[in-house]
Design a protein around this motif. Structure first.
Motif, mmCIF file in Angstrom:
data_model
loop_
_atom_site.group_PDB
_atom_site.id
_atom_site.type_symbol
_atom_site.label_atom_id
_atom_site.label_comp_id
_atom_site.label_asym_id
_atom_site.label_seq_id
_atom_site.Cartn_x
_atom_site.Cartn_y
_atom_site.Cartn_z
ATOM 1 N N ARG A 277 -14.105 3.533 -9.148
ATOM 2 C CA ARG A 277 -15.021 2.807 -9.938
ATOM 3 C C ARG A 277 -16.018 3.711 -10.211
ATOM 4 N N THR A 278 -16.401 4.570 -9.390
ATOM 5 C CA THR A 278 -17.560 5.814 -9.741
ATOM 6 C C THR A 278 -17.037 6.875 -10.677
ATOM 7 N N ARG A 279 -15.693 7.189 -10.742
ATOM 8 C CA ARG A 279 -15.300 7.959 -11.755
ATOM 9 C C ARG A 279 -15.090 7.309 -13.010
ATOM 10 N N LEU A 280 -14.596 6.061 -13.104
ATOM 11 C CA LEU A 280 -14.345 5.379 -14.453
ATOM 12 C C LEU A 280 -15.859 5.112 -14.920
ATOM 13 N N LEU A 281 -16.875 5.012 -14.307
ATOM 14 C CA LEU A 281 -18.264 5.056 -15.041
ATOM 15 C C LEU A 281 -18.487 6.282 -15.496
ATOM 16 N N GLU A 282 -18.226 7.349 -14.851
ATOM 17 C CA GLU A 282 -18.391 8.651 -15.385
ATOM 18 C C GLU A 282 -17.869 8.977 -16.643
ATOM 19 N N LEU A 283 -16.589 8.352 -16.810
ATOM 20 C CA LEU A 283 -15.796 8.620 -18.107
ATOM 21 C C LEU A 283 -16.271 7.641 -19.232
#
Length: 306
Positions: A277-283
């Motif tokens: 989820r954290t990586r997705l928000l970064e993208l």
């Protein structure tokens, strides 16, 4: 615009991209010539490469009316010349952006165009009003007047000018240093220079966006070009899924990248779910938050989380 994270300006300066990764379109928008006394050209042809600068950015100054047309469209041949006439009459108080939907399908997709002509008014980077089909001049004038009335006092207005070329703004030496590092392909140095700017100005949006893109480029350059196939063969391998999403996003397939990570979120738990989820928000942060591809993915992520 939907489906594109424009990393071209940075990528051209950076080291060689991962093998087999397609090159995203450039953003080489030419500066418009001055018209009247406003410094704005009233009618411009817009492509996927120039959409952000000529429509989204320009709409912070004045309303931009996007005419989505096609060469085979008979009603377009009636509507487009009329819109051009009215744009020239307006003298730069609003701008007509003409988009050939066949040559620029991603723009048409972003607006959800189902038929042409479709006309959309953009103000402050957001759609304000739209209509489909040819319209008589009185109705067009009424519609345009309503658009201008709705945006009165809410935009910065056209740049002042007297027909002479405006003096270019001096370059910020801090950004010059960061761009010099990019010219040399040194992403680490570029990141450090952008970080210096943020240390001084934490809210500097240009530096925030640039450092996110530099970090993404640095990460994706170390990814195996076969990452997508490897991830498809190992759906429970979190590292493989993250790497594959990076390659898909870099390859101008954000829908695929977002769908992949949302799927992992939906079937994961605990630390794995949080990490993805954290990586997705970064993208997501590599895009304008109002882009349809991001808004759709955010809704799907919320459904996967709850």
């Amino acid at each position: 615009m939907s489906g594109a994270v424009d990393l071209s300006a940075l990528k051209e300066r950076a080291a060689a991209p991962p093998p087999q990764a397609p090159t995203p379109p450039g953003d080489g928008a030419a500066a418009p010539a001055a018209s009247g006394g406003t410094g704005l050209t009233p009618v411009i042809d817009v492509t996927e490469a120039t959409f952000e600068a000529e429509v989204l950015v320009r709409s912070q100054q004045v309303p931009v009316v996007v005419d989505l047309w096609a060469t085979w469209c008979e009603p377009c041949k009636q509507l487009s010349p009329l819109l051009e006439k009215l744009a020239h009459e307006a003298g730069g108080t609003w701008v007509l952006a003409k988009v050939d939907v066949d040559a620029n399908p991603r723009i048409a997709q972003a607006f959800g165009v189902q038929s042409v002509p479709t006309v959309v008014a953009i103000a402050g980077g957001q759609p304000l009003a739209d209509f489909q089909g040819a319209q008589p001049e009185p109705q067009l004038r009424q519609w345009l007047a309503a658009v201008q009335q709705a945006t009165a006092g809410k935009l910065s207005g056209p740049p002042a000018g007297d027909g002479a070329e405006d003096e270019p703004e001096p370059e910020d030496p801090r950004f010059v240093a960061a761009e010099a590092a990019l010219d040399e392909g040194d992403l680490s140095a570029a990141e450090a220079e952008f970080q210096k700017i943020l240390d001084e100005e934490p809210a500097n949006a240009e530096a925030q966006g640039a450092i996110r893109q530099v970090r993404f480029l640095a990460r994706v350059q170390s990814v195996d070009p076969g990452a997508v196939a490897a991830a498809d063969a190992a759906p429970n391998d979190i590292d493989a899924q993250l790497q594959a999403a990076d390659v898909e996003l870099y390859s101008q397939a954000p829908d695929a990248a977002f769908a992949r990570l949302i799927g992992v979120v939906a079937r994961s738990a605990g630390d794995d779910k949080t990490r993805v989820r954290t990586r997705l928000l970064e993208l997501f942060e590599l895009f304008d938050p109002a882009e349809p591809v991001v808004m759709t993915a955010r809704r799907k992520l919320a459904a996967a989380l709850y």
